[in-house]
Design an enzyme around this catalytic site. Structure first.
Site, PDB file in Angstrom:
ATOM      1  N   SER A   1      51.382  59.362  66.827  1.00  0.00           N
ATOM      2  CA  SER A   1      52.720  58.963  67.238  1.00  0.00           C
ATOM      3  C   SER A   1      53.756  59.704  66.386  1.00  0.00           C
ATOM      4  O   SER A   1      53.780  60.924  66.377  1.00  0.00           O
ATOM      5  CB  SER A   1      52.859  57.441  67.168  1.00  0.00           C
ATOM      6  OG  SER A   1      54.053  57.010  67.773  1.00  0.00           O
TER       7      SER A   1
ATOM      8  N   GLU B   1      49.606  55.336  77.648  1.00  0.00           N
ATOM      9  CA  GLU B   1      50.488  55.244  76.487  1.00  0.00           C
ATOM     10  C   GLU B   1      51.617  54.229  76.670  1.00  0.00           C
ATOM     11  O   GLU B   1      51.874  53.383  75.818  1.00  0.00           O
ATOM     12  CB  GLU B   1      51.128  56.616  76.216  1.00  0.00           C
ATOM     13  CG  GLU B   1      50.152  57.731  75.882  1.00  0.00           C
ATOM     14  CD  GLU B   1      49.901  57.872  74.401  1.00  0.00           C
ATOM     15  OE1 GLU B   1      50.293  56.974  73.631  1.00  0.00           O
ATOM     16  OE2 GLU B   1      49.303  58.889  74.020  1.00  0.00           O
TER      17      GLU B   1
ATOM     18  N   HIS C   1      49.189  53.259  73.918  1.00  0.00           N
ATOM     19  CA  HIS C   1      49.618  53.990  72.731  1.00  0.00           C
ATOM     20  C   HIS C   1      49.012  53.355  71.482  1.00  0.00           C
ATOM     21  O   HIS C   1      49.018  52.134  71.314  1.00  0.00           O
ATOM     22  CB  HIS C   1      51.147  53.936  72.656  1.00  0.00           C
ATOM     23  CG  HIS C   1      51.744  54.792  71.590  1.00  0.00           C
ATOM     24  ND1 HIS C   1      51.704  56.161  71.618  1.00  0.00           N
ATOM     25  CD2 HIS C   1      52.419  54.465  70.453  1.00  0.00           C
ATOM     26  CE1 HIS C   1      52.327  56.646  70.565  1.00  0.00           C
ATOM     27  NE2 HIS C   1      52.764  55.635  69.834  1.00  0.00           N
TER      28      HIS C   1
END
Length: 543
Positions: free
Chosen positions: A234, A346, A452
């Site tokens: 991320s 995600e 995610h």
């Protein structure tokens, strides 16, 4: 001291061997005590660590930079001063200021620039001159949340690598750009590591100073400073991209792994970042816009006024001269082997955060659906609604999450692959376990799928923040494959190894990805089609 060749490394190894001779001459009881509390050199002083129940040597809470407080707030980091008594490195140290969230623990302590070193129980890579590969982990959290001590790398360390996890300045303290700081022309420690007058990107500079610490000191822990892999997820993945594009990171790493980090390929300009910084200063009570006023603000005021949605780097001619997309497309980045990938679902994490867990699920009607899409894609919402028709999905939430996944993560990652593969070997993946446990958020009205950050639990032991099932036997098999892929890459520049499903290098013509799916990963070639990347490319080009 920087290690630039194998001869220098071998000299340092001789120091380690000399220490080993001293160790072997100790009485048995002292040897046992030293083994349980290992002692090693650094150029700043001695550090004493501990050994985990799994047999991993842990050196925790080592300071790599001076506390960025007072006149050092919003300046490039300065290396930590030497210490003259043995440093107790048996506990994690402070992490950087942030508000409480599912992704980080609250802190108001600016003295937070520490790192942790995890090594196999026996130092060295199997003989004199064979130090171990090193992996440096940069945590995620939108550059506003997170801490190094959440990521237990035991499984990867047991596979023969050294793992370093780092803290770096977050949020407004790490990424405030302001004209008052850009006007400063001082180099805090006069070493030229970072150009005077830099603005913003202080958290990225912290990461880079930590990499310099690794270059200079990791040999004393049995690591190879000429074989360093940086990896992050991320915002940590975005940080890896940024280090790839930062000229001053040259030769600090030899490989890079990027997990879900391609979401911001258009780096904001310095002018835009400074405009936001000026607005922040006014809101925080520094309408005079002076550096002294800003540096005098308490941490609580800074956190109360920072952007809770997170931060992104900014272009700075000294540190990050090009937008990431431009740097990748033109080859103006460090040419090292790369693993890069994203997760199949995600945007379900953010759909849960922005809707179900705050204002409620998106209404299952066209008006509510298009209004949600407008918050994501602006005036193109009707076109996107036609491409992702509500009737084709179980709920508006899942329709919205699918579009968000494709435009924010999947297709930018694919574009980065196309760019980078012109210059360096790229191994691409998609994490595809639709039954991955959710690590951070409570249940919502839709399944999280491969959301995610859901791949993190397959690489690290993570703290339990919400109730979740243990990984199944098939998921544990996938976890083992992923860990070996990552460590093989750190060792050799290729994820492949004995007993693993083969992973072919990315080919732009085939568009081939490694599908990380339980129990056994396999190749896929329909990623760009599945995520409608041609549609998004045309839509974004027309806007």
């Amino acid at each position: 001291m920087a290690f630039h060749n194998q001869r220098q490394i071998k000299l340092a190894v001789l120091l380690i061997l000399a220490a080993a001779v001293v160790f072997c001459s100790m009485p048995a009881d002292l040897q046992a005590q030293a083994a349980a509390n290992p002692l090693t050199f650094t150029f700043s002083g001695l550090v004493r660590g501990t050994v985990s129940s799994a047999g991993v040597r842990e050196f925790l809470g080592i300071p790599y930079a001076a506390a960025p407080v007072g006149n050092l707030r919003w300046r490039p980091p300065v290396p930590h001063a030497p210490w003259f008594q043995t440093l107790d490195a048996t506990q994690f140290a402070n992490h950087c200021p942030q508000t409480p969230s599912p992704f980080g623990i609250a802190s108001t302590t600016e003295d937070c620039l520490f790192l942790n070193v995890f090594t196999p129980e026996s130092n060295g890579g199997g003989g004199i001159g064979e130090p171990r590969p090193v992996m440096v982990w940069i945590h995620g959290g939108a550059l506003v949340d997170g801490e190094s001590n959440d990521y237990d790398p035991t499984a990867m360390v047991k596979d023969g690598v050294i793992v370093v996890t780092i803290n770096y300045r977050l949020g407004i303290l790490g990424f405030l750009a302001h004209p008052a700081f850009a006007a400063e022309k001082t180099d805090p420690d006069h070493d030229g590591d970072f150009a005077a007058g830099s603005a913003g990107d202080y958290g990225l500079m912290d990461q880079q100073l930590a990499l310099r610490w690794v270059r200079d000191n990791i040999v004393f822990f049995g690591g190879d400073p000429l074989n360093v892999t940086i990896f992050g997820e991320s915002a940590g993945g975005l940080s890896v991209f940024s280090q790839l594009a930062s000229p001053s990171a040259a030769n600090l790493f030899q490989k890079a792994i990027i997990e879900s980090g391609a979401y911001q390929q258009t780096t904001q300009t310095l002018a835009a970042a400074e405009a936001a910084g000026t607005a922040f200063a006014t809101a925080a009570g520094c309408s005079s816009q002076t550096a002294a006023c800003l540096r005098a603000l308490p941490v609580s005021t800074l956190l109360a006024n920072q952007n809770p949605a997170g931060y992104t780097p900014n272009i700075d001619s000294n540190f990050l001269p090009l937008s990431l997309g431009t740097a990748l497309a033109t080859g103006q980045f460090h040419h090292v082997p790369i693993i890069q990938g994203s997760n199949h679902d995600e945007w379900r994490l953010f759909t849960a955060l922005d809707f179900d867990l705050t204002i409620g699920p998106i209404g299952n009607n066209e008006a509510a659906y298009e209004a949600a899409l407008a918050s994501l894609v602006g005036p193109g919402a009707p076109i996107v609604a036609a491409e992702y028709p509500l009737a084709s999905f179980p709920s508006a939430d899942l329709a919205f999450a699918t579009a968000g996944t494709d435009v924010v993560f999947a297709c930018p990652a694919y574009g980065a692959d196309l760019s980078m593969s012109q210059f360096v070997p790229v191994s691409t993946y998609e994490f595809n376990d639709e039954n991955a446990p959710q690590d951070f958020l409570p249940p919502v009205t839709f399944p999280y799928g491969a959301a995610h950050a859901s791949e993190l639990q397959y690489l690290f032991n993570l703290p339990i923040t919400v109730p979740r099932p243990a990984l199944s036997a098939q998921q544990l098999q996938l976890s083992s494959s992923m860990q070996h892929y990552w460590t093989n890459f750190a060792k050799s520049g290729s994820p492949n190894g004995t007993g693993l499903p083969p992973w072919q290098e990315f080919n732009a013509i085939e568009g081939n990805f490694q599908s990380l799916i339980p129990p056994s990963p396999m190749q896929e070639t329909t990623f760009a089609t599945n995520h409608k990347c041609a549609f998004w490319g045309a839509l974004l080009a027309a806007q």
